[in-house]
Design a protein around this motif. Structure first.
Motif, PDB file in Angstrom:
ATOM      1  N   TYR A 213       4.050   0.252   9.118  1.00 14.27           N
ATOM      2  CA  TYR A 213       2.667   0.907   8.588  1.00 14.27           C
ATOM      3  C   TYR A 213       1.580   0.509   9.448  1.00 14.27           C
ATOM      4  N   PRO A 214       1.491   0.736  10.624  1.00 15.77           N
ATOM      5  CA  PRO A 214       0.458   0.604  11.499  1.00 15.77           C
ATOM      6  C   PRO A 214      -0.820   0.969  11.202  1.00 15.77           C
ATOM      7  N   ASP A 215      -1.654   0.244  11.361  1.00 22.83           N
ATOM      8  CA  ASP A 215      -3.358   0.300  10.892  1.00 22.83           C
ATOM      9  C   ASP A 215      -3.402   0.759   9.595  1.00 22.83           C
ATOM     10  N   GLN A 216      -2.648   0.490   8.672  1.00 24.03           N
ATOM     11  CA  GLN A 216      -2.734   0.786   7.212  1.00 24.03           C
ATOM     12  C   GLN A 216      -3.245  -0.541   6.395  1.00 24.03           C
ATOM     13  N   GLN A 217      -4.515  -0.277   5.767  1.00 24.73           N
ATOM     14  CA  GLN A 217      -4.937  -1.378   5.047  1.00 24.73           C
ATOM     15  C   GLN A 217      -4.443  -1.377   3.589  1.00 24.73           C
ATOM     16  N   ARG A 218      -4.538  -0.134   3.238  1.00 22.92           N
ATOM     17  CA  ARG A 218      -4.257   0.139   1.657  1.00 22.92           C
ATOM     18  C   ARG A 218      -2.725   0.346   1.457  1.00 22.92           C
ATOM     19  N   LEU A 219      -2.153  -1.005   1.069  1.00 23.00           N
ATOM     20  CA  LEU A 219      -0.842  -0.996   0.642  1.00 23.00           C
ATOM     21  C   LEU A 219      -0.363  -1.301  -0.870  1.00 23.00           C
ATOM     22  N   PHE A 220       0.720  -1.244  -1.085  1.00 26.77           N
ATOM     23  CA  PHE A 220       0.903  -1.337  -2.635  1.00 26.77           C
ATOM     24  C   PHE A 220       2.174  -2.167  -2.937  1.00 26.77           C
ATOM     25  N   MET A 221       1.998  -3.187  -3.526  1.00 26.07           N
ATOM     26  CA  MET A 221       3.280  -3.967  -4.151  1.00 26.07           C
ATOM     27  C   MET A 221       3.999  -3.800  -5.325  1.00 26.07           C
ATOM     28  N   ILE A 222       5.140  -3.506  -4.866  1.00 23.10           N
ATOM     29  CA  ILE A 222       6.255  -3.226  -5.830  1.00 23.10           C
ATOM     30  C   ILE A 222       6.960  -4.179  -6.258  1.00 23.10           C
ATOM     31  N   SER A 223       6.774  -4.754  -7.339  1.00 23.98           N
ATOM     32  CA  SER A 223       7.834  -5.732  -8.247  1.00 23.98           C
ATOM     33  C   SER A 223       9.037  -5.293  -8.887  1.00 23.98           C
ATOM     34  N   PHE A 224       9.966  -6.112  -8.565  1.00 19.73           N
ATOM     35  CA  PHE A 224      11.369  -5.535  -9.022  1.00 19.73           C
ATOM     36  C   PHE A 224      12.102  -6.439  -9.500  1.00 19.73           C
ATOM     37  N   ALA A 225      13.032  -6.100 -10.589  1.00 17.01           N
ATOM     38  CA  ALA A 225      14.324  -6.964 -10.625  1.00 17.01           C
ATOM     39  C   ALA A 225      15.598  -6.456 -10.553  1.00 17.01           C
ATOM     40  N   LEU A 226      16.715  -7.368 -10.130  1.00 13.27           N
ATOM     41  CA  LEU A 226      17.677  -6.931  -9.709  1.00 13.27           C
ATOM     42  C   LEU A 226      18.544  -6.650 -10.953  1.00 13.27           C
ATOM     43  N   VAL A 227      19.458  -5.445 -11.173  1.00 13.69           N
ATOM     44  CA  VAL A 227      20.076  -5.164 -12.371  1.00 13.69           C
ATOM     45  C   VAL A 227      21.592  -5.664 -11.976  1.00 13.69           C
ATOM     46  N   GLU A 228      21.963  -6.609 -12.787  1.00 22.10           N
ATOM     47  CA  GLU A 228      23.464  -7.241 -12.509  1.00 22.10           C
ATOM     48  C   GLU A 228      24.383  -6.289 -13.052  1.00 22.10           C
ATOM     49  N   THR A 229      25.360  -6.035 -12.270  1.00 19.61           N
ATOM     50  CA  THR A 229      26.443  -5.125 -12.667  1.00 19.61           C
ATOM     51  C   THR A 229      27.561  -5.627 -12.633  1.00 19.61           C
TER      52      THR A 229
END
Ligand SMILES: CC(=O)Nc1ccn([C@@H]2O[C@H](CO)[C@@H](O)[C@H]2O)c(=O)n1
Length: 108
Positions: free
Chosen positions: A92-108
C-alpha cells in the motif's frame, strides 16, 4: 452506504503458516479490504495459488494510521516491526489511512 461483508481473505503464501497456527492474529489492510464484519467467519486463501488454508472469525476492524504502527502490531503480526512496515509500504505505497483487522483461528 452498506457493503456486503466479504467471506474470503487472501494472504501472501509465506504468511499463511502463521495464520493457520494461530500465531498471527491481525492483518493491516487498506480501505478497499476493510469491509469485514466482526462475528463473521471468513475463509483464508493464499494470494498466489488461491489454496484454502483455514477459517478465521473476524473480531474487530479498526482504523490505523501507518505512522501509528508499533511493536504491538508487529507482535500480533508475528513479524519484526521493520519487516512489517516495509511489507505494508510495498503493498500500500503512500497510504496513511489503513485498517487493523483482528481475527481468531477457527479450529477444525
Ligand atoms: C491481496 C492480499 O493478499 N494482500 C495482502 C496484504 C497484506 N498482507 C499482510 O498483512 C499484513 C499487513 O499488511 C502483513 O503481514 C502483510 O504482509 C497479506 O498477506 N496480503
Amino acid at each position: 452506504m452498506s457493503v456486503i461483508a466479504p467471506t474470503q481473505i487472501t494472504f501472501f503464501e509465506f504468511l499463511t503458516p502463521l495464520v493457520a497456527s494461530g500465531q498471527k492474529t491481525i492483518t493491516i489492510r487498506d480501505f478497499s479490504e476493510s469491509h469485514y464484519q466482526p462475528g463473521t467467519q471468513v475463509e483464508v486463501y493464499t494470494l498466489e495459488s488461491h489454496t484454502k488454508v483455514c477459517d478465521i472469525v473476524i473480531l474487530a476492524v479498526e482504523p490505523l494510521a501507518f505512522d501509528d504502527i508499533n511493536e504491538f502490531h508487529a507482535n500480533q503480526e508475528s513479524l519484526p516491526l521493520d519487516e512489517l512496515k516495509q511489507l505494508i509500504q510495498q503493498v500500500y505505497p503512500d497510504q496513511q489511512r489503513l485498517f487493523m483487522i483482528s481475527f481468531a483461528l477457527v479450529e477444525t
